[in-house]
Structure formats: C-alpha cells, structure tokens
Design an enzyme around this catalytic site. Structure first.
Site, PDB file in Angstrom:
ATOM      1  N   ASP A 271       0.824  -1.227   0.000  1.00  0.00           N
ATOM      2  CA  ASP A 271       0.000   0.000   0.000  1.00  0.00           C
ATOM      3  C   ASP A 271       0.851   1.268   0.000  1.00  0.00           C
ATOM      4  OD1 ASP A 271       1.014  -0.053   2.537  1.00  0.00           O
ATOM      5  OD2 ASP A 271      -0.895   0.250   3.572  1.00  0.00           O
ATOM      6  N   GLY A 272       2.188   1.116  -0.084  1.00  0.00           N
ATOM      7  CA  GLY A 272       3.067   2.286  -0.171  1.00  0.00           C
ATOM      8  C   GLY A 272       3.723   2.689   1.137  1.00  0.00           C
TER       9      GLY A 272
ATOM     10  N   LYS B 172      10.188  43.096  -9.949  1.00  0.00           N
ATOM     11  CA  LYS B 172       9.107  42.325 -10.564  1.00  0.00           C
ATOM     12  C   LYS B 172       7.889  42.244  -9.654  1.00  0.00           C
ATOM     13  CE  LYS B 172       9.601  37.569  -9.003  1.00  0.00           C
ATOM     14  NZ  LYS B 172      10.740  37.327  -8.196  1.00  0.00           N
TER      15      LYS B 172
END
Length: 316
Positions: A42-43, A197
């Site tokens: 499941d990771g 900027k």
C-alpha cells in the site's frame, strides 16, 4: 581500509540523492552505512538499519526534493529508527530543505509549513541539521537544535571566476535576493543590478523594471531556487532587451519542475549553472545546464561537526 578512522562516525543515505551521498563518503573516507528502504504493497515505508549504530554519531543525507512528501517520510522514519537503535547523535544533512518557501503567513489562514517540517524533524529525534541556502534565513530559528546553513555562493562564484568573463554585472531576480547577489558581486568584484518584478500568483512572475546599469555588460543572474524557471527566463529576456550582451544564470537548488527545461532551452540564457543539492534526472538535463558538486563542502562540514571544530570557516 578507510582513511577516516573514527568508528563512531556513521554516514547513511536514503533515496533522494544517492550520488551526492557517495561523493560525500568518498571525500570523508568512510564506508556508507548499510540500511534498506522497502515499501509495503500500500506504499507504507519500512526502513531497516543493517549494522549496529549504538553510541554512534550518525549523519543521514537526504534532500527533501521531489517527491518531497515521500522523502520527508523516509527521513522521519530513519531518524526514529536511529533513535530507537541508541544512536548518540542524529545529524540530518538536508542539502535541499523542502517547504522552505512556506516560511511566513503572506495571506490570512495560511500555514507556515517550513516550521511544521522543523517540528517534525525535532520530534522524530534529530539533534542537528546541516543544510544549504535556506530560502529564508529565519528558518534557522524554527529549530531549537543547532542548524548549520552552508552557502552555495562561493562554489558558484569560483566557477564564474574561472570563466574570465568581461564586464560582469551580478543580477538579483527580485528584491529578496539582493543580499545573495551582493555576496557574489563582492567575490567577482562586480556591480549589482536588481529586477523589480511583480508576482500576481505563485509560480507566475511579471518583470517590471531593471534597477542598475546593465548595458553592454555580461549579466549573471543568481537565485537560491529555480523551480518552473519563469522568473529567471523572463529576467534573462528583459536583460537582453535592455542591452546586456550575454546572460548567465545560476542557483543552488535546481528544482526545475513543469516547463522549466523547455523554458531554459528557449530563453536568452547562455548557460545555467547549478549545484547537485538536488539530483537531476536525465529528462532534466540540458546542454545549457552545468552542475557543480557540493560534496566537498558538505563532507568538510560533517568532519568539522564530528571533530567539534568551527564550521563558520566554510562560509567564506
């Protein structure tokens, strides 16, 4: 036989930047610590340390770069494993500290995620952090443990010194980077300029004005992070339009996500110089990109911390 004989010094790496970690251990003269990182179906991440580190002074090398959440979890689990295996000290070497751009509340109801990451590292059991070019220096204050912040400017400046460029001006891409630009300008004995900027929303920049004389000069733009490369390419184009003869760019952390490579390829930037705090995959490489190693700097920092010597000399 290793050249560094102190058996208490242990260096481990996880999955984010194994190449840099190997360079660091080679510089120090120690063998890489043995550990494995596996995953459940499941990771879920599982880490096993495959040698005794009881009473050891341990250094873990892990950039929290993409996939940032995976790499942070690997690091937290490794710290916990080391703490439970009775390591004497757990020194976390984070060449690139992820979530550093979320360092303040710019709008209502925003998290300060870089503080959250600092809390997680401390709670897991880290006893020291060694990192490079934090996006905001105040992040050092988010920790209640020692933080050594090393700088990429000397490495980048030495590279440009070796190119023997004519009539240089060092350019900060925004007002926040003026201190960094001035440090590089001092090393190159060059003036500075600033791009004024406006950023309407994250990852979107609009160049407004250039403060300083750049006409007929070779411009070197310096930043700490280049992510989508929007700011840096707009700045390069504006510098050429305003009379700069050539534009180089450099940064410590090449995040280079999304359209970054395409933008750099199509920009007026002659060469982009970065360090290897973040491992670059093949698709993120370009003929315009030169990558310099920070292994010697981080290796020296580890030796100095281990031998209880001053680290401040490495800032020069």
């Amino acid at each position: 036989m290793t050249k560094y004989e102190d058996s208490k010094l242990k260096v481990f790496t996880l999955n984010s930047n194994e190449g840099l970690a190997e360079e660091i251990t080679e510089h120090i003269g120690v063998n890489m610590g043995k550990c494995s990182v596996t995953r459940f179906s499941d990771g879920e991440i599982q880490i096993n340390i495959e040698e005794s580190i009881r009473g050891g002074e341990v250094y873990i090398i892990q950039s929290t770069s993409s996939p940032v959440n995976e790499h942070i979890m690997e690091l937290l689990i490794m710290i916990d494993a080391l703490k439970r295996a009775s390591a004497k000290t757990i020194n976390v070497v984070i060449p690139y500290y992820g979530y550093a751009r979320q360092d303040r509340k710019a709008r209502s109801r925003e998290p300060i995620t870089s503080k959250l990451v600092a809390n997680l590292l401390e709670t897991a059991g880290a006893t020291r952090v060694i990192t490079m070019d934090l996006h905001a220096p105040q992040i050092q204050g988010f920790f209640d443990i020692p933080v050594d912040q090393l700088l990429g400017v000397p490495i980048l400046a030495n590279f440009f010194e070796g190119k023997h460029l004519d009539d240089i001006v060092v350019v900060s891409p925004d007002h926040g980077g003026v201190t960094r630009a001035r440090k590089m300008a001092d090393r190159l004995k060059a003036p500075i300029a600033i791009i004024d900027k406006r950023r309407p929303r994250p990852n979107v920049a609009e160049v407004m004005n250039i403060v300083g004389n750049i006409e007929g000069k070779t411009a070197i733009i310096i930043d700490d992070i280049i992510d989508t490369a929007g700011t840096i390419t707009l700045a390069a184009n504006a510098l050429i339009e305003s009379g700069a003869t050539d534009v180089y760019a450099c940064c410590t952390h090449p995040v280079l996500s999304g359209p970054a490579i395409e933008r750099i390829e199509n920009s007026k930037i002659k060469e982009l110089v970065v360090t290897n705090t973040i491992s670059l995959s093949e698709e993120k490489m370009s003929e315009k990109i030169t990558q310099l190693s920070v292994a010697q700097l981080l290796g020296e920092a580890i030796i100095r911390v281990h031998e209880q010597q001053s680290v401040s000399k490495l800032f020069d």
